[in-house]
Design an enzyme around this catalytic site. Structure first.
Site, mmCIF file in Angstrom:
data_model
loop_
_atom_site.group_PDB
_atom_site.id
_atom_site.type_symbol
_atom_site.label_atom_id
_atom_site.label_comp_id
_atom_site.label_asym_id
_atom_site.label_seq_id
_atom_site.Cartn_x
_atom_site.Cartn_y
_atom_site.Cartn_z
ATOM 1 N N HIS A 156 6.095 37.495 -42.853
ATOM 2 C CA HIS A 156 5.070 37.539 -41.795
ATOM 3 C C HIS A 156 5.581 36.840 -40.536
ATOM 4 C CE1 HIS A 156 1.954 37.489 -45.285
ATOM 5 N NE2 HIS A 156 1.950 38.704 -44.794
ATOM 6 N N LYS A 199 -11.867 41.202 -51.267
ATOM 7 C CA LYS A 199 -10.646 40.565 -51.752
ATOM 8 C C LYS A 199 -10.870 39.081 -52.064
ATOM 9 C CE LYS A 199 -6.149 42.193 -50.158
ATOM 10 N NZ LYS A 199 -5.205 42.154 -49.044
ATOM 11 N N ARG A 247 7.764 47.213 -45.271
ATOM 12 C CA ARG A 247 8.854 46.760 -46.139
ATOM 13 C C ARG A 247 9.488 47.887 -46.923
ATOM 14 N NH1 ARG A 247 4.872 42.466 -48.765
ATOM 15 N NH2 ARG A 247 3.554 44.215 -48.169
#
Ligand code: ADP
Length: 158
Positions: free
Chosen positions: A17, A41, A90
């Site tokens: 990050h 979440k 990614r």
């Protein structure tokens, strides 16, 4: 004046990050890193703890501010007069997921661009969930989080 936002959970903030934050801060005049606590979440770190980590990590980046909010990224971007949403990619898995979100966001507000930054290959396998798993088993996480974040996380344990 070009302002972008970098939304995420940052539960917790990783070197991956931080790399995206650093790079995005050179592409835009201003960058807002925002912890968006929308969904159901369950997070390991409270929003306040995650914000403290972000403040620690970005204190030398003068054009970066950090916030907590809820709701949709596009709404946050509009509210703060930002022209872009930054996301890190990614892998193909991230790409597929992020493309869907970017398409929905474009549908919701076509004036806001999503800008994808390719993950630095050194951190391409680093995720918050790996850090959480390692912390659970008291493993050394110093390879995946910056020294400053490591200190804050160690102090949390005390
Ligand atoms: P979210 O719950 O929104 O996916 P995350 O905190 O997991 O929040 O991730 C925020 C953003 O950072 C996402 O765009 C994600 O792809 C990106 N990201 C996460 N880890 C890395 C990494 N190691 N390198 C580059 N980008 C990353």
């Amino acid at each position: 004046m070009k302002r972008a936002i970098f939304p995420g959970s940052f539960d917790p903030l990783t070197k991956g990050h931080e790399d995206i934050i650093r790079r995005a801060s050179t592409l835009f005049d201003e960058l807002i890193v925002v912890i968006l606590d929308n969904s159901q979440k369950v997070t390991l770190f409270s929003a306040e703890e995650r914000l403290t980590l972000l403040h620690q990590a970005t204190r030398k980046l003068t054009n970066v501010t950090c916030m907590v909010d809820s709701g949709l990224s596009v709404d946050f971007a509009k509210k703060h007069d930002a022209c872009a949403i930054v996301r890190g990619i990614r892998s193909f898995k991230d790409y597929e997921y992020e493309m869907d979100i970017a398409s929905v966001n474009r549908h919701l507000n076509a004036n806001i661009e999503t800008v994808f930054l390719q993950a630095n290959h050194e951190y391409a396998f680093v995720s918050s969930s790996i850090i959480r798993e390692m912390m659970k088993y008291k493993q050394d996480i110093s390879a995946f989080v910056s020294e400053e974040v490591c200190e804050v996380l160690k102090n949390k344990d005390k």
